[in-house]
Scaffold this motif. Structure first.
Motif, mmCIF file in Angstrom:
data_model
loop_
_atom_site.group_PDB
_atom_site.id
_atom_site.type_symbol
_atom_site.label_atom_id
_atom_site.label_comp_id
_atom_site.label_asym_id
_atom_site.label_seq_id
_atom_site.Cartn_x
_atom_site.Cartn_y
_atom_site.Cartn_z
ATOM 1 N N LYS A 116 -0.807 -3.647 3.428
ATOM 2 C CA LYS A 116 0.411 -3.094 2.866
ATOM 3 C C LYS A 116 1.587 -3.925 3.357
ATOM 4 O O LYS A 116 1.520 -4.554 4.414
ATOM 5 C CB LYS A 116 0.576 -1.615 3.193
ATOM 6 C CG LYS A 116 0.592 -1.254 4.647
ATOM 7 C CD LYS A 116 0.621 0.262 4.805
ATOM 8 C CE LYS A 116 0.587 0.644 6.284
ATOM 9 N NZ LYS A 116 0.666 2.092 6.474
ATOM 10 N N GLU A 134 -4.878 -2.788 5.827
ATOM 11 C CA GLU A 134 -5.171 -1.435 5.362
ATOM 12 C C GLU A 134 -6.509 -1.485 4.639
ATOM 13 O O GLU A 134 -6.581 -1.963 3.502
ATOM 14 C CB GLU A 134 -4.055 -0.958 4.436
ATOM 15 C CG GLU A 134 -4.214 0.466 3.955
ATOM 16 C CD GLU A 134 -3.048 0.932 3.124
ATOM 17 O OE1 GLU A 134 -2.353 1.842 3.561
ATOM 18 O OE2 GLU A 134 -2.840 0.354 2.027
ATOM 19 N N SER A 167 0.672 -5.091 7.230
ATOM 20 C CA SER A 167 -0.278 -4.341 8.050
ATOM 21 C C SER A 167 -1.602 -4.225 7.307
ATOM 22 O O SER A 167 -1.628 -3.791 6.150
ATOM 23 C CB SER A 167 0.286 -2.941 8.324
ATOM 24 O OG SER A 167 -0.612 -2.199 9.126
ATOM 25 N N GLU A 211 0.385 -4.777 12.925
ATOM 26 C CA GLU A 211 1.504 -5.213 12.088
ATOM 27 C C GLU A 211 1.883 -6.651 12.410
ATOM 28 O O GLU A 211 1.937 -7.041 13.568
ATOM 29 C CB GLU A 211 2.712 -4.301 12.285
ATOM 30 C CG GLU A 211 2.481 -2.915 11.771
ATOM 31 C CD GLU A 211 3.684 -2.010 11.944
ATOM 32 O OE1 GLU A 211 4.668 -2.419 12.583
ATOM 33 O OE2 GLU A 211 3.620 -0.878 11.443
ATOM 34 N N GLY A 270 5.798 -4.024 3.981
ATOM 35 C CA GLY A 270 6.988 -3.217 4.181
ATOM 36 C C GLY A 270 8.172 -4.062 4.586
ATOM 37 O O GLY A 270 8.054 -5.272 4.790
ATOM 38 N N VAL A 314 3.908 -9.433 -4.006
ATOM 39 C CA VAL A 314 4.336 -8.038 -3.827
ATOM 40 C C VAL A 314 5.852 -7.950 -3.877
ATOM 41 O O VAL A 314 6.419 -7.079 -4.550
ATOM 42 C CB VAL A 314 3.808 -7.473 -2.485
ATOM 43 C CG1 VAL A 314 4.443 -6.125 -2.177
ATOM 44 C CG2 VAL A 314 2.298 -7.368 -2.521
ATOM 45 N N TRP A 346 7.604 1.143 3.546
ATOM 46 C CA TRP A 346 6.466 0.450 2.941
ATOM 47 C C TRP A 346 6.727 0.278 1.457
ATOM 48 O O TRP A 346 7.072 1.231 0.767
ATOM 49 C CB TRP A 346 5.167 1.213 3.190
ATOM 50 C CG TRP A 346 4.818 1.217 4.642
ATOM 51 C CD1 TRP A 346 4.880 2.278 5.490
ATOM 52 C CD2 TRP A 346 4.397 0.102 5.429
ATOM 53 N NE1 TRP A 346 4.511 1.885 6.758
ATOM 54 C CE2 TRP A 346 4.210 0.556 6.741
ATOM 55 C CE3 TRP A 346 4.156 -1.248 5.159
ATOM 56 C CZ2 TRP A 346 3.791 -0.278 7.780
ATOM 57 C CZ3 TRP A 346 3.745 -2.066 6.184
ATOM 58 C CH2 TRP A 346 3.567 -1.591 7.476
ATOM 59 N N ASP A 389 -4.937 -3.880 -2.792
ATOM 60 C CA ASP A 389 -6.369 -3.646 -2.662
ATOM 61 C C ASP A 389 -7.063 -4.944 -2.261
ATOM 62 O O ASP A 389 -6.769 -6.010 -2.798
ATOM 63 C CB ASP A 389 -6.921 -3.140 -4.001
ATOM 64 C CG ASP A 389 -8.355 -2.707 -3.885
ATOM 65 O OD1 ASP A 389 -9.242 -3.595 -3.969
ATOM 66 O OD2 ASP A 389 -8.586 -1.504 -3.698
ATOM 67 N N GLU A 449 4.483 -1.579 -0.848
ATOM 68 C CA GLU A 449 3.299 -1.602 -1.711
ATOM 69 C C GLU A 449 2.044 -1.835 -0.882
ATOM 70 O O GLU A 449 2.085 -2.470 0.158
ATOM 71 C CB GLU A 449 3.440 -2.731 -2.729
ATOM 72 C CG GLU A 449 2.419 -2.747 -3.816
ATOM 73 C CD GLU A 449 2.565 -1.598 -4.794
ATOM 74 O OE1 GLU A 449 1.603 -0.823 -4.912
ATOM 75 O OE2 GLU A 449 3.624 -1.471 -5.418
ATOM 76 N N SER A 450 0.927 -1.334 -1.380
ATOM 77 C CA SER A 450 -0.390 -1.620 -0.814
ATOM 78 C C SER A 450 -1.142 -2.525 -1.781
ATOM 79 O O SER A 450 -1.009 -2.380 -2.998
ATOM 80 C CB SER A 450 -1.184 -0.334 -0.613
ATOM 81 O OG SER A 450 -0.600 0.451 0.394
#
Length: 78
Positions: free
Chosen positions: A24, A19, A17, A4, A26, A69, A35, A40, A37-38
């Protein structure tokens, strides 16, 4: 590098963090991490992926991705 990372944007603090190939985002509120959103990895530039892998929280491309985000969350009313 810790998984993180903390990023400061416009006076607010966000947690990023890795992923998979992406990351993602947070936010800590009242000591709890939520959190938002993630993202891609296929949506990231090579520079952003490199900054993420290196933990470079000052990289403009990573900051721009996190800002996107956050803006999406604001527009959704989160």
């Amino acid at each position: 590098m810790s998984d993180e990372m903390t990023i400061q944007l416009d006076g607010d603090e966000y947690v990023v963090s890795p992923e998979g190939e992406g990351f993602k985002v947070g936010r800590r509120v009242g000591g709890e991490l939520t959190w938002l959103e993630s993202v891609d990895g296929s949506l990231l530039t090579d520079q952003t992926r490199t900054a993420l892998a290196n933990g470079d929280t000052s990289d403009d491309s990573l900051l721009q991705a996190v800002r996107g985000v956050v803006q999406a969350e604001v527009e959704r009313g989160a």
